[in-house]
Scaffold this active site. Structure first.
Site, PDB file in Angstrom:
ATOM      1  N   GLN A  11      63.323  23.967 108.020  1.00 23.73           N
ATOM      2  CA  GLN A  11      62.228  23.024 107.715  1.00 23.73           C
ATOM      3  C   GLN A  11      62.739  21.600 107.495  1.00 23.73           C
ATOM      4  O   GLN A  11      62.216  20.653 108.057  1.00 23.73           O
ATOM      5  CB  GLN A  11      61.516  23.440 106.433  1.00 23.73           C
ATOM      6  CG  GLN A  11      60.927  24.817 106.428  1.00 23.73           C
ATOM      7  CD  GLN A  11      59.981  24.961 105.245  1.00 23.73           C
ATOM      8  OE1 GLN A  11      58.867  24.454 105.284  1.00 23.73           O
ATOM      9  NE2 GLN A  11      60.414  25.643 104.209  1.00 23.73           N
ATOM     10  N   ASP A  44      78.421  28.327 112.132  1.00 21.98           N
ATOM     11  CA  ASP A  44      77.906  29.492 111.403  1.00 21.98           C
ATOM     12  C   ASP A  44      78.506  29.519 109.998  1.00 21.98           C
ATOM     13  O   ASP A  44      79.697  29.783 109.820  1.00 21.98           O
ATOM     14  CB  ASP A  44      78.257  30.770 112.179  1.00 21.98           C
ATOM     15  CG  ASP A  44      77.717  32.025 111.484  1.00 21.98           C
ATOM     16  OD1 ASP A  44      77.123  31.885 110.388  1.00 21.98           O
ATOM     17  OD2 ASP A  44      77.906  33.112 112.030  1.00 21.98           O
ATOM     18  N   LEU A  45      77.662  29.268 109.017  1.00 27.18           N
ATOM     19  CA  LEU A  45      78.155  29.158 107.642  1.00 27.18           C
ATOM     20  C   LEU A  45      78.522  30.510 107.031  1.00 27.18           C
ATOM     21  O   LEU A  45      79.075  30.559 105.942  1.00 27.18           O
ATOM     22  CB  LEU A  45      77.124  28.437 106.761  1.00 27.18           C
ATOM     23  CG  LEU A  45      76.794  26.996 107.148  1.00 27.18           C
ATOM     24  CD1 LEU A  45      75.827  26.395 106.141  1.00 27.18           C
ATOM     25  CD2 LEU A  45      78.039  26.120 107.214  1.00 27.18           C
ATOM     26  N   ALA A  69      70.995  26.809 104.631  1.00 27.35           N
ATOM     27  CA  ALA A  69      71.169  27.649 103.440  1.00 27.35           C
ATOM     28  C   ALA A  69      70.610  29.027 103.730  1.00 27.35           C
ATOM     29  O   ALA A  69      69.797  29.201 104.651  1.00 27.35           O
ATOM     30  CB  ALA A  69      70.416  27.046 102.248  1.00 27.35           C
ATOM     31  N   THR A  71      67.999  31.200 102.527  1.00 25.43           N
ATOM     32  CA  THR A  71      66.831  30.851 101.697  1.00 25.43           C
ATOM     33  C   THR A  71      65.872  32.025 101.424  1.00 25.43           C
ATOM     34  O   THR A  71      64.804  31.808 100.853  1.00 25.43           O
ATOM     35  CB  THR A  71      66.025  29.702 102.355  1.00 25.43           C
ATOM     36  OG1 THR A  71      65.671  30.102 103.673  1.00 25.43           O
ATOM     37  CG2 THR A  71      66.805  28.411 102.398  1.00 25.43           C
ATOM     38  N   ASP A 111      65.324  23.923  92.440  1.00 28.20           N
ATOM     39  CA  ASP A 111      64.806  23.983  91.063  1.00 28.20           C
ATOM     40  C   ASP A 111      65.053  25.368  90.454  1.00 28.20           C
ATOM     41  O   ASP A 111      65.050  25.527  89.240  1.00 28.20           O
ATOM     42  CB  ASP A 111      63.299  23.691  91.059  1.00 28.20           C
ATOM     43  CG  ASP A 111      62.515  24.657  91.941  1.00 28.20           C
ATOM     44  OD1 ASP A 111      63.063  25.100  92.975  1.00 28.20           O
ATOM     45  OD2 ASP A 111      61.359  24.986  91.606  1.00 28.20           O
ATOM     46  N   TYR A 134      69.659  34.671  94.627  1.00 27.79           N
ATOM     47  CA  TYR A 134      69.627  33.444  95.451  1.00 27.79           C
ATOM     48  C   TYR A 134      70.042  32.236  94.603  1.00 27.79           C
ATOM     49  O   TYR A 134      70.900  31.442  94.988  1.00 27.79           O
ATOM     50  CB  TYR A 134      68.213  33.260  96.012  1.00 27.79           C
ATOM     51  CG  TYR A 134      67.876  31.863  96.482  1.00 27.79           C
ATOM     52  CD1 TYR A 134      68.349  31.390  97.701  1.00 27.79           C
ATOM     53  CD2 TYR A 134      67.070  31.017  95.708  1.00 27.79           C
ATOM     54  CE1 TYR A 134      68.034  30.103  98.138  1.00 27.79           C
ATOM     55  CE2 TYR A 134      66.754  29.743  96.137  1.00 27.79           C
ATOM     56  CZ  TYR A 134      67.239  29.284  97.347  1.00 27.79           C
ATOM     57  OH  TYR A 134      66.922  28.010  97.773  1.00 27.79           O
ATOM     58  N   LYS A 138      73.138  29.502  94.771  1.00 30.11           N
ATOM     59  CA  LYS A 138      72.904  28.060  94.933  1.00 30.11           C
ATOM     60  C   LYS A 138      73.614  27.280  93.811  1.00 30.11           C
ATOM     61  O   LYS A 138      74.198  26.233  94.061  1.00 30.11           O
ATOM     62  CB  LYS A 138      71.400  27.738  94.927  1.00 30.11           C
ATOM     63  CG  LYS A 138      70.621  28.228  96.143  1.00 30.11           C
ATOM     64  CD  LYS A 138      71.010  27.558  97.447  1.00 30.11           C
ATOM     65  CE  LYS A 138      70.532  26.141  97.587  1.00 30.11           C
ATOM     66  NZ  LYS A 138      70.856  25.569  98.914  1.00 30.11           N
TER      67      LYS A 138
HETATM   68  N1  LIG Z   1      62.285  26.689 101.036  1.00 28.45           N
HETATM   69  C1  LIG Z   1      62.127  26.382  99.746  1.00 28.45           C
HETATM   70  O1  LIG Z   1      61.096  26.683  99.131  1.00 28.45           O
HETATM   71  C2  LIG Z   1      63.200  25.634  99.014  1.00 28.45           C
HETATM   72  C3  LIG Z   1      62.974  25.279  97.680  1.00 28.45           C
HETATM   73  C4  LIG Z   1      63.956  24.552  97.017  1.00 28.45           C
HETATM   74  C5  LIG Z   1      65.124  24.220  97.656  1.00 28.45           C
HETATM   75  N2  LIG Z   1      65.338  24.615  98.934  1.00 28.45           N
HETATM   76  C6  LIG Z   1      66.609  24.249  99.582  1.00 28.45           C
HETATM   77  O2  LIG Z   1      66.329  23.254 100.544  1.00 28.45           O
HETATM   78  C7  LIG Z   1      67.235  23.376 101.645  1.00 28.45           C
HETATM   79  C8  LIG Z   1      66.455  23.403 102.945  1.00 28.45           C
HETATM   80  O3  LIG Z   1      65.565  24.515 102.888  1.00 28.45           O
HETATM   81  P1  LIG Z   1      64.597  24.877 104.097  1.00 28.45           P
HETATM   82  O4  LIG Z   1      63.316  25.353 103.496  1.00 28.45           O
HETATM   83  O5  LIG Z   1      64.605  23.773 105.092  1.00 28.45           O
HETATM   84  O6  LIG Z   1      65.347  26.142 104.659  1.00 28.45           O
HETATM   85  P2  LIG Z   1      65.016  26.979 105.959  1.00 28.45           P
HETATM   86  O7  LIG Z   1      63.801  26.483 106.636  1.00 28.45           O
HETATM   87  O8  LIG Z   1      65.116  28.418 105.576  1.00 28.45           O
HETATM   88  O9  LIG Z   1      66.250  26.587 106.873  1.00 28.45           O
HETATM   89  C9  LIG Z   1      67.544  26.959 106.534  1.00 28.45           C
HETATM   90  C10 LIG Z   1      68.385  26.829 107.762  1.00 28.45           C
HETATM   91  O10 LIG Z   1      69.680  27.325 107.421  1.00 28.45           O
HETATM   92  C11 LIG Z   1      70.137  28.022 108.517  1.00 28.45           C
HETATM   93  N3  LIG Z   1      71.121  29.034 108.184  1.00 28.45           N
HETATM   94  C12 LIG Z   1      70.946  30.167 107.478  1.00 28.45           C
HETATM   95  N4  LIG Z   1      72.075  30.887 107.493  1.00 28.45           N
HETATM   96  C13 LIG Z   1      72.961  30.189 108.239  1.00 28.45           C
HETATM   97  C14 LIG Z   1      74.278  30.415 108.654  1.00 28.45           C
HETATM   98  N5  LIG Z   1      74.939  31.527 108.338  1.00 28.45           N
HETATM   99  N6  LIG Z   1      74.908  29.477 109.397  1.00 28.45           N
HETATM  100  C15 LIG Z   1      74.261  28.351 109.768  1.00 28.45           C
HETATM  101  N7  LIG Z   1      72.993  28.085 109.440  1.00 28.45           N
HETATM  102  C16 LIG Z   1      72.357  29.006 108.681  1.00 28.45           C
HETATM  103  C17 LIG Z   1      68.942  28.711 109.128  1.00 28.45           C
HETATM  104  O11 LIG Z   1      69.242  28.981 110.468  1.00 28.45           O
HETATM  105  P3  LIG Z   1      68.284  29.864 111.420  1.00 28.45           P
HETATM  106  O12 LIG Z   1      67.115  28.958 111.718  1.00 28.45           O
HETATM  107  O13 LIG Z   1      69.145  30.150 112.590  1.00 28.45           O
HETATM  108  O14 LIG Z   1      67.920  31.074 110.612  1.00 28.45           O
HETATM  109  C18 LIG Z   1      67.855  27.672 108.931  1.00 28.45           C
HETATM  110  O15 LIG Z   1      67.686  26.872 110.068  1.00 28.45           O
HETATM  111  C19 LIG Z   1      68.061  24.610 101.360  1.00 28.45           C
HETATM  112  O16 LIG Z   1      69.273  24.233 100.767  1.00 28.45           O
HETATM  113  C20 LIG Z   1      67.250  25.388 100.350  1.00 28.45           C
HETATM  114  O17 LIG Z   1      68.056  26.199  99.521  1.00 28.45           O
HETATM  115  C21 LIG Z   1      64.388  25.286  99.640  1.00 28.45           C
END
Ligand SMILES: NC(=O)c1ccc[n+]([C@@H]2O[C@H](COP(=O)([O-])OP(=O)(O)OC[C@H]3O[C@@H](n4cnc5c(N)ncnc54)[C@H](OP(=O)(O)O)[C@@H]3O)[C@@H](O)[C@H]2O)c1
Length: 300
Positions: A11, A44-45, A69, A71, A111, A134, A138
Site C-alpha cells: 500500500q 527478498d527480505l 514488512a 504485515t 502503533d 507481529y 516490529k
Molecule cells: N497495514 C497497516 O494497517 C499498518 C499499520 C501500521 C503500520 N504499518 C506498517 O506500514 C508499513 C507499510 O505497510 P503496508 O500496509 O503498505 O504493507 P503491505 O501493503 O502489506 O505491503 C508490504 C509489502 O512488503 C512486502 N514484503 C513482505 N514480505 C516480504 C519479503 N520477504 N521480501 C520483500 N518484500 C516483502 C510485500 O510484498 P508482496 O506484495 O510481494 O507480498 C508487500 O508489498 C509496514 O512497515 C507496516 O508494518 C502498517
C-alpha cells in the site's frame, strides 16, 4: 540522489510510486528516475543472501525507504520466525548496509508496539509493550535499527493503514457491505486511520526537508496518522455513509470478536513532533477517507 523504496507492491510503496510518477512532490533537483522501487522479486527480505546479493550488485543509495514488512497480524502468531526475519533481522541487515553506504534510512513501524492501555495519546518516548507476535517483531526491528544506526535514520510509526490498493479495512468493508445487510465491527479499539497517500506525501516532504538532508542527525522516532480519534465501528459506519451502502454496522466488543492476535485497546498517537520538526500538515481522517473513496469510485 538515488532513493531506494522497498515494498513496491504494498500500500505505502504503491502510494509513494504514484506521487513520484506525477513528478509534483519531489525536489526541483530530483527526477522520478532517482527513485528505485523494489519488491520481493528483486530484494527478498526473508533471505539474508538475497539482501546481500541485491546491494552487492547495485550502486550505493543516498536514501533507503523501507516500506516492506510482514504485515499479516493474525498469521504472524503462527509464522513468528518469518515475521521476525522480515520485520527484525532484515531491518537490522538493511540498517547495517545503510550505515556502510552512508545512506539515510527511513523505516516504517506501527502503533501496535504499544499495549493500548494508556488513556492519553502515545508520545514517541512512551515505553512500548507489544501484545502480539507481529508487534514484537516490529519493535525488535525498531530497536535493532536504533542500535546499529544511532545517527541518520528515522522511524515513522503509522496506524491503521489503508489505501485504494490491495486488501485493507476499507476495501474489506466495501466488499462485505455490498454482500450483507448487517455486519459486526469492534467498538472498543480506538485509534486513528492513516491514508497511505498522506503518509507517502509526508515521507516525500521529509526527504525534501533541510533537517533531513543535514548530516549527523540523531536517529528519531516519529508518530504519524491522520487526525481524529475513532473506533473501527465508527470507521466502518463512515465508509458505508460515504459509499452510500445500506448495511447496518453493529458494535461488538473485542471479546465478542476474538482474533488469533490480540489487538491493543487504544493506540491514538500524538503527532506534534513530526508536525513541528518537518512542518507536516495532517488531514482529518474523514477528509482523507473521502479522497480515497473518490479514487476507488473512479476505479470501478
Ligand atoms: N497495514 C497497516 O494497517 C499498518 C499499520 C501500521 C503500520 N504499518 C506498517 O506500514 C508499513 C507499510 O505497510 P503496508 O500496509 O503498505 O504493507 P503491505 O501493503 O502489506 O505491503 C508490504 C509489502 O512488503 C512486502 N514484503 C513482505 N514480505 C516480504 C519479503 N520477504 N521480501 C520483500 N518484500 C516483502 C510485500 O510484498 P508482496 O506484495 O510481494 O507480498 C508487500 O508489498 C509496514 O512497515 C507496516 O508494518 C502498517
Amino acid at each position: 540522489m538515488r532513493i531506494l523504496v522497498t515494498g513496491k507492491n504494498g500500500q505505502l510503496g504503491r502510494s509513494i510510486q504514484k506521487i513520484v510518477n506525477t513528478g509534483t512532490k519531489i525536489d526541483n533537483n530530483q527526477s522520478p528516475n532517482d527513485f528505485i522501487f523494489v519488491g520481493r522479486e528483486e530484494l527478498d527480505l526473508s533471505s539474508e543472501s538475497s539482501i546481500s546479493h541485491y546491494f552487492d550488485n547495485n550502486d550505493r543509495f543516498d536514501v533507503i525507504i523501507n516500506c516492506a514488512a510482514y504485515t499479516a497480524v493474525d498469521k504472524a502468531e503462527e509464522e513468528q520466525e518469518l515475521a521476525n526475519q522480515v520485520n527484525h533481522l532484515a531491518v537490522k541487515q538493511l540498517t547495517k548496509i545503510a550505515k556502510d553506504q552512508k545512506a539515510k534510512l527511513i523505516h516504517i513501524s506501527t502503533d501496535y508496539v504499544f499495549d493500548g492501555e494508556s488513556n492519553k495519546p502515545y508520545l514517541e518516548t512512551d515505553t512500548p509493550n507489544p501484545i502480539n507476535a507481529y508487534s514484537r517483531t516490529k519493535l525488535a526491528g525498531e530497536k535493532a535499527l536504533q542500535t546499529v544506526m544511532p545517527m541518520n535514520a528515522l522511524v515513522i510509526r503509522a496506524s491503521w493503514l489503508y489505501s485504494e490498493y490491495s486488501n485493507n479495512f476499507v476495501s474489506t468493508m466495501l466488499r462485505l457491505g455490498r454482500e450483507r445487510d448487517e455486519l459486526s465491527v469492534v467498538n472498543d479499539q480506538m485509534g486513528s486511520p492513516t491514508y497511505a497517500a498522506d503518509l507517502a506525501d509526508a515521507i516525500l516532504e521529509i526527504i525534501r526537508h533541510k533537517k533531513f538532508r543535514d548530516l549527523a542527525q540523531t536517529t528519531q522516532i516519529y508518530n504519524y496518522s491522520n487526525e481524529g480519534e475513532i473506533s473501527w465501528h465508527e470507521f466502518a459506519k463512515e465508509i458505508f455513509k460515504i459509499g452510500n451502502i445500506e448495511c447496518q454496522v453493529n458494535p461488538v466488543t473485542s471479546q465478542q470478536y476474538p482474533t488469533p492476535a490480540k489487538r491493543p485497546r487504544n493506540t491514538l498517537m500524538n503527532k506534534d513532533k513530526i508536525v513541528k520538526v518537518f512542518n507536516i500538515k495532517i488531514s482529518n481522517w474523514k477528509s482523507s477517507l473521502n479522497t480515497c473513496m473518490k479514487i476507488l469510485k473512479q476505479q470501478q
